[in-house]
Design a protein around this motif. Sequence first.
Motif, short mmCIF file in Angstrom:
data_model
loop_
_atom_site.label_atom_id
_atom_site.label_comp_id
_atom_site.label_asym_id
_atom_site.label_seq_id
_atom_site.Cartn_x
_atom_site.Cartn_y
_atom_site.Cartn_z
N ILE A 146 -5.13 -11.39 -3.00
CA ILE A 146 -3.98 -11.25 -2.11
C ILE A 146 -4.10 -10.00 -1.23
CG2 ILE A 146 -1.47 -11.17 -2.03
CD1 ILE A 146 -2.55 -13.74 -3.15
N PHE A 147 -4.44 -8.87 -1.84
CA PHE A 147 -4.54 -7.60 -1.10
C PHE A 147 -5.93 -7.00 -1.32
CE2 PHE A 147 -0.05 -7.99 -2.46
CZ PHE A 147 0.53 -8.14 -1.20
N ASP A 382 8.13 -3.93 -2.80
CA ASP A 382 8.15 -4.45 -4.16
C ASP A 382 6.90 -5.28 -4.39
OD1 ASP A 382 9.05 -5.06 -6.71
OD2 ASP A 382 10.02 -6.89 -6.03
N GLU A 383 6.18 -4.99 -5.48
CA GLU A 383 4.91 -5.68 -5.74
C GLU A 383 5.10 -7.17 -5.94
OE1 GLU A 383 5.85 -2.96 -7.15
OE2 GLU A 383 4.29 -1.42 -7.01
N VAL A 384 6.14 -7.54 -6.69
CA VAL A 384 6.32 -8.96 -7.02
C VAL A 384 6.75 -9.76 -5.80
CG1 VAL A 384 7.56 -10.57 -8.50
CG2 VAL A 384 6.88 -8.35 -9.39
N TYR A 419 1.42 -3.35 3.78
CA TYR A 419 2.32 -3.08 2.66
C TYR A 419 1.96 -1.74 2.05
CZ TYR A 419 3.48 -8.04 3.01
OH TYR A 419 3.87 -9.26 3.47
N ASN A 420 2.98 -1.09 1.52
CA ASN A 420 2.80 0.21 0.87
C ASN A 420 3.41 0.11 -0.52
OD1 ASN A 420 2.25 2.87 0.33
ND2 ASN A 420 4.05 3.65 1.42
N PHE A 421 2.56 0.07 -1.55
CA PHE A 421 3.01 -0.07 -2.93
C PHE A 421 2.85 1.26 -3.66
CE2 PHE A 421 1.27 -4.35 -1.88
CZ PHE A 421 2.50 -5.01 -1.84
N ALA A 430 -7.38 -6.71 -11.75
CA ALA A 430 -5.96 -6.66 -12.09
C ALA A 430 -5.24 -7.90 -11.56
CB ALA A 430 -5.32 -5.40 -11.51
N SER A 431 -4.33 -8.41 -12.37
CA SER A 431 -3.45 -9.51 -11.98
C SER A 431 -2.05 -8.96 -11.74
CB SER A 431 -3.43 -10.60 -13.04
OG SER A 431 -2.93 -10.10 -14.27
N LEU A 432 -1.17 -9.82 -11.26
CA LEU A 432 0.20 -9.36 -11.02
C LEU A 432 0.90 -9.00 -12.32
CD1 LEU A 432 2.48 -8.90 -9.03
CD2 LEU A 432 3.05 -11.32 -9.18
N ALA A 433 0.55 -9.66 -13.41
CA ALA A 433 1.13 -9.32 -14.71
C ALA A 433 0.69 -7.93 -15.17
CB ALA A 433 0.75 -10.37 -15.75
#
Length: 685
Positions: A146-147, A382-384, A419-421, A430-433
């Motif tokens: 995704i990023f 927001d990451e999610v 995006y700025n996380f 790494a996964s979203l979880a």
Amino acid sequence: MVKSTKMPAGHHEHCDKCYNVHCQVPVQISVSCMVIKCRKNCGAILHMCKQEEHQLLCPNETVPCLNVVYGCPLTMLRHRLAKHLEVCPASVVCCSQEWNRWPVSENDLTFYKNVSENLQTEGNLDVAMALRDQELLFRSIKMKNIFPELMAEDPALKDISAAVNSPAEEATCSSVCGEFTENGCTTMEEKEMSQEERNALSKSRDIDSIQNYSSWEKIFKKEMGGCKQTVKNLNKREEKGQEKIEQQSSNCQGETRHLSQENAAAAPSMSSATGLAPWQDGVLERLGKEVNIAEYNMYLVHNGAMLINFGQLAACTPREKDFVYGNLEPIEVETVRTFSVPTSYRAKRHHLKDPANKAKTTNQSVDTADLDESAEGLPNSDEVSATLLCSLEKELKGHFISESVGIDGLYVDIGTQTYNFASAPFKTDASLADVIADKPHSLYVHVEAESVTRRHNKTSSAFSYMCGHFFRRDEYRSHFRNVHSDIQASLSGWFQQRCPLAYLGCTFTQTRFRPAGHQATIKFCQDVSAFVLQPEVPSSLCGGRKAFSPQRNSKHNLDPLSSLPLEILQHIAGYLDSFTLSQLSQVSHLMRAVCATLLQERGMVFLKWEKKTYSHGGSTWKCRKVWEFSSLFSSVDRWSFNNTPSMSDHLKACSFYQREERTEPVALACLGEVRDKYADVKHER
């Protein structure tokens, strides 16, 4: 003479063609044998020499199961194979029931915010199911896909790039690769390692450096070979051109001076027939064969004027040959969409807005600098929410919002969304979880699930999920009827009822049904991610429990159930369902041994493949048989209403139910029209 064909050993000439049950041919060597009956009493009558062949077809022959290669250890008579497949432990079925969930929109944040603050998954079946689907979704989304621009750089690759970009390496590469001369030849100087350097490298124990050296050495060798091959091709091409020129000059020695001048003028043109300059003949034909359409278009854009001046390209106005454009103007490319999206399945609520009430918008280029704030002062994304948005963007349009996409050879859509996380940069795997593991759990998908078949159009802002549980073939019918048809399809309003003011934020819920004939309730087990039956144990039995010591070696520490004989324990375990057996097998070694005796009758077997890597770098795949019980609970044939109070009783005490009492009279909407009409009728009278 005709040679006599000999029969194979054990076969007779008469028996191969005889199918008569009452055969009376006398027994003769190599001609016929006696007629016998099948030893398994299947009723077949045959010659004795066909007995071995009959064993392959005899219904009373003992044979292994058809799924013996998949782990079934049972053997049975051949005529029982078909009936055994219904209960075969190796005949496993995967449930493929699918459903969709929508991401939480901004209009429903109040309810889901209240649900996230108090995640009670035992009673809230829909919330527990949504959390299970959300966890599977977050594990499947990889942040690298995704990023990719926000990923942390691998330290090993960073060391390699630093070593390659060092001045010493640049000097070495320049000395090895050499320089091209004017005539196309190349002078290469290969700098070999000294004997001392080789000895030091062989004694080094740094495995990473050796692997990096070997990988880069392979790359350099391939580039070196490519340079050498290019030089050879150029030399061959020049030699062929010189041979043609010499042959033409030798053939034209006896001609006149006029012809020699024409040949001399034609020689340079032939020698330049291989170039790609705009003044060379046939350049467009050669260019169309050697390059792709994108490079061909860019060549026309940059060299269009010269191609027209030298006559390689016709002007845009064929009637006026003398008029020539100074440069070529690119033509705007328009994309025509002739495919209409089916309306059988569209997004809800988002497509039902009135277009007349839509706010007017204008196209304008903006930047964060227009906000009069520094980049550090802007809030983080927001990451999610951002990850789910970009994931759906890729599924719908095939690319990300922040990705540059090439339309053709002339136009490119440049993505400017960034995006700025706070948790960036992310790890490579790494996964979203993994990103939100340390944050408080929240619900980002709807609790209502929509079952849509594969024949409908699913191109919408919804995520698809699948059950994915494995069952024996005889268990699948009960699972699909109780779980998917009775429970999951009726969660929204029938099996489970929520407060009518849930859209305002009320999280009250109650279960309206229970299994008829079972003193149990439906719960959702997070360990196996499935619905289960939880028995209702009387308080009198739970009050007298004692804490037992974890040491089970002493007979005095055994619980009352474990002290029973093994035969009684096996008899009791035979009444339990598959899910209860799987939980009972984890209590103690004794209970595990008791449940193991029921594996062939109630369990299922898998072939689990594992990869084994050896020290020399090689690897092999090996499979082993794994026995386990499914997550099926006892079959429920009938449901009964639960003794739950009416929802109106909850509304009396609901904090979100606010009455608005009005004492002043309010005129009805049509009261004025009725009054005027009544006055007109009265006036006519």
